[in-house]
Design a protein around this motif. Structure first.
Motif, PDB file in Angstrom:
ATOM      1  N   ARG A 119     -42.838  19.158  99.540  1.00 46.98           N
ATOM      2  CA  ARG A 119     -42.689  19.333  98.089  1.00 46.98           C
ATOM      3  C   ARG A 119     -44.019  19.360  97.339  1.00 46.98           C
ATOM      4  O   ARG A 119     -44.065  19.776  96.194  1.00 46.98           O
ATOM      5  CB  ARG A 119     -41.860  18.189  97.505  1.00 46.98           C
ATOM      6  CG  ARG A 119     -40.452  18.141  97.945  1.00 46.98           C
ATOM      7  CD  ARG A 119     -39.773  16.940  97.315  1.00 46.98           C
ATOM      8  NE  ARG A 119     -38.493  16.698  97.913  1.00 46.98           N
ATOM      9  CZ  ARG A 119     -37.389  16.504  97.202  1.00 46.98           C
ATOM     10  NH1 ARG A 119     -37.416  16.503  95.909  1.00 46.98           N
ATOM     11  NH2 ARG A 119     -36.255  16.284  97.821  1.00 46.98           N
ATOM     12  N   PHE A 153     -40.921  25.467  94.991  1.00 48.93           N
ATOM     13  CA  PHE A 153     -40.433  24.263  94.312  1.00 48.93           C
ATOM     14  C   PHE A 153     -40.748  24.368  92.829  1.00 48.93           C
ATOM     15  O   PHE A 153     -41.781  24.914  92.440  1.00 48.93           O
ATOM     16  CB  PHE A 153     -41.107  23.009  94.881  1.00 48.93           C
ATOM     17  CG  PHE A 153     -40.616  22.625  96.234  1.00 48.93           C
ATOM     18  CD1 PHE A 153     -39.470  21.853  96.369  1.00 48.93           C
ATOM     19  CD2 PHE A 153     -41.277  23.028  97.377  1.00 48.93           C
ATOM     20  CE1 PHE A 153     -39.001  21.497  97.622  1.00 48.93           C
ATOM     21  CE2 PHE A 153     -40.821  22.679  98.634  1.00 48.93           C
ATOM     22  CZ  PHE A 153     -39.686  21.903  98.756  1.00 48.93           C
ATOM     23  N   GLU A 154     -39.856  23.860  92.005  1.00 49.23           N
ATOM     24  CA  GLU A 154     -40.064  23.792  90.565  1.00 49.23           C
ATOM     25  C   GLU A 154     -39.605  22.410  90.108  1.00 49.23           C
ATOM     26  O   GLU A 154     -38.481  21.996  90.407  1.00 49.23           O
ATOM     27  CB  GLU A 154     -39.244  24.885  89.873  1.00 49.23           C
ATOM     28  CG  GLU A 154     -39.601  25.096  88.435  1.00 49.23           C
ATOM     29  CD  GLU A 154     -38.916  26.336  87.883  1.00 49.23           C
ATOM     30  OE1 GLU A 154     -38.002  26.148  87.057  1.00 49.23           O
ATOM     31  OE2 GLU A 154     -39.279  27.450  88.299  1.00 49.23           O
ATOM     32  N   ASN A 155     -40.489  21.699  89.416  1.00 45.45           N
ATOM     33  CA  ASN A 155     -40.198  20.322  88.983  1.00 45.45           C
ATOM     34  C   ASN A 155     -39.773  19.450  90.159  1.00 45.45           C
ATOM     35  O   ASN A 155     -38.829  18.667  90.072  1.00 45.45           O
ATOM     36  CB  ASN A 155     -39.137  20.298  87.881  1.00 45.45           C
ATOM     37  CG  ASN A 155     -39.597  20.996  86.631  1.00 45.45           C
ATOM     38  OD1 ASN A 155     -40.766  20.939  86.277  1.00 45.45           O
ATOM     39  ND2 ASN A 155     -38.689  21.673  85.957  1.00 45.45           N
ATOM     40  N   ARG A 167     -46.375  23.889  95.809  1.00 45.19           N
ATOM     41  CA  ARG A 167     -45.389  24.540  94.938  1.00 45.19           C
ATOM     42  C   ARG A 167     -44.777  25.798  95.553  1.00 45.19           C
ATOM     43  O   ARG A 167     -43.569  25.995  95.509  1.00 45.19           O
ATOM     44  CB  ARG A 167     -46.040  24.873  93.600  1.00 45.19           C
ATOM     45  CG  ARG A 167     -45.054  25.248  92.563  1.00 45.19           C
ATOM     46  CD  ARG A 167     -45.657  25.198  91.176  1.00 45.19           C
ATOM     47  NE  ARG A 167     -44.698  25.704  90.247  1.00 45.19           N
ATOM     48  CZ  ARG A 167     -44.934  26.674  89.404  1.00 45.19           C
ATOM     49  NH1 ARG A 167     -46.123  27.203  89.311  1.00 45.19           N
ATOM     50  NH2 ARG A 167     -43.987  27.093  88.600  1.00 45.19           N
ATOM     51  N   GLN A 168     -45.613  26.690  96.094  1.00 45.86           N
ATOM     52  CA  GLN A 168     -45.131  27.888  96.775  1.00 45.86           C
ATOM     53  C   GLN A 168     -45.838  28.004  98.112  1.00 45.86           C
ATOM     54  O   GLN A 168     -47.045  27.764  98.189  1.00 45.86           O
ATOM     55  CB  GLN A 168     -45.416  29.144  95.946  1.00 45.86           C
ATOM     56  CG  GLN A 168     -44.563  29.249  94.720  1.00 45.86           C
ATOM     57  CD  GLN A 168     -44.730  30.615  94.063  1.00 45.86           C
ATOM     58  OE1 GLN A 168     -45.819  31.169  94.033  1.00 45.86           O
ATOM     59  NE2 GLN A 168     -43.639  31.140  93.546  1.00 45.86           N
ATOM     60  N   GLU A 203     -38.148  20.155  92.705  1.00 43.36           N
ATOM     61  CA  GLU A 203     -36.847  20.515  93.273  1.00 43.36           C
ATOM     62  C   GLU A 203     -36.964  21.880  93.942  1.00 43.36           C
ATOM     63  O   GLU A 203     -37.700  22.750  93.487  1.00 43.36           O
ATOM     64  CB  GLU A 203     -35.780  20.577  92.176  1.00 43.36           C
ATOM     65  CG  GLU A 203     -35.490  19.250  91.504  1.00 43.36           C
ATOM     66  CD  GLU A 203     -34.843  18.250  92.442  1.00 43.36           C
ATOM     67  OE1 GLU A 203     -34.026  18.661  93.299  1.00 43.36           O
ATOM     68  OE2 GLU A 203     -35.159  17.051  92.314  1.00 43.36           O
ATOM     69  N   LEU A 204     -36.216  22.084  95.009  1.00 43.09           N
ATOM     70  CA  LEU A 204     -36.226  23.356  95.714  1.00 43.09           C
ATOM     71  C   LEU A 204     -35.660  24.438  94.804  1.00 43.09           C
ATOM     72  O   LEU A 204     -34.518  24.355  94.351  1.00 43.09           O
ATOM     73  CB  LEU A 204     -35.407  23.250  97.007  1.00 43.09           C
ATOM     74  CG  LEU A 204     -35.414  24.467  97.914  1.00 43.09           C
ATOM     75  CD1 LEU A 204     -36.830  24.796  98.384  1.00 43.09           C
ATOM     76  CD2 LEU A 204     -34.514  24.240  99.102  1.00 43.09           C
ATOM     77  N   HIS A 205     -36.469  25.439  94.508  1.00 43.31           N
ATOM     78  CA  HIS A 205     -36.082  26.519  93.597  1.00 43.31           C
ATOM     79  C   HIS A 205     -35.671  27.777  94.373  1.00 43.31           C
ATOM     80  O   HIS A 205     -34.740  28.473  93.984  1.00 43.31           O
ATOM     81  CB  HIS A 205     -37.251  26.815  92.644  1.00 43.31           C
ATOM     82  CG  HIS A 205     -36.993  27.920  91.693  1.00 43.31           C
ATOM     83  ND1 HIS A 205     -36.105  27.813  90.653  1.00 43.31           N
ATOM     84  CD2 HIS A 205     -37.502  29.174  91.629  1.00 43.31           C
ATOM     85  CE1 HIS A 205     -36.080  28.945  89.978  1.00 43.31           C
ATOM     86  NE2 HIS A 205     -36.913  29.792  90.555  1.00 43.31           N
ATOM     87  N   ALA A 206     -36.380  28.071  95.464  1.00 37.12           N
ATOM     88  CA  ALA A 206     -36.073  29.255  96.267  1.00 37.12           C
ATOM     89  C   ALA A 206     -36.418  28.985  97.729  1.00 37.12           C
ATOM     90  O   ALA A 206     -37.376  28.286  98.024  1.00 37.12           O
ATOM     91  CB  ALA A 206     -36.873  30.451  95.762  1.00 37.12           C
TER      92      ALA A 206
END
Length: 60
Positions: free
Chosen positions: A21, A45-47, A24-25, A49-52
């Motif tokens: 985590r 990850f965003e904030n 970020r990418q 949390e897993l975003h994609a």
């Protein structure tokens, strides 16, 4: 670290990987623990949390 379960794009078995985590990418290659074929992993990850998440086969 986040444990994430997904399907291998080669053997279709369910496998898990630990995702970092703190980055970020990220894009990297990791072998399937079942069939040993290389999988290209793309994670975002965003904030915290897993975003994609994408797991793609590598054309050989």
């Amino acid at each position: 670290m986040l444990e994430h379960e997904f399907q291998c794009p080669y053997c279709w078995e369910s496998i898990t990987m630990l995702l970092d985590r703190s980055v970020r990418q990220q894009t990297y290659v990791e072998d399937c623990e079942i069939c040993c074929n290389p999988i290209e992993i793309q994670v975002a990850f965003e904030n915290n949390e897993l975003h994609a998440f994408e797991a793609n086969d590598i054309e050989q």
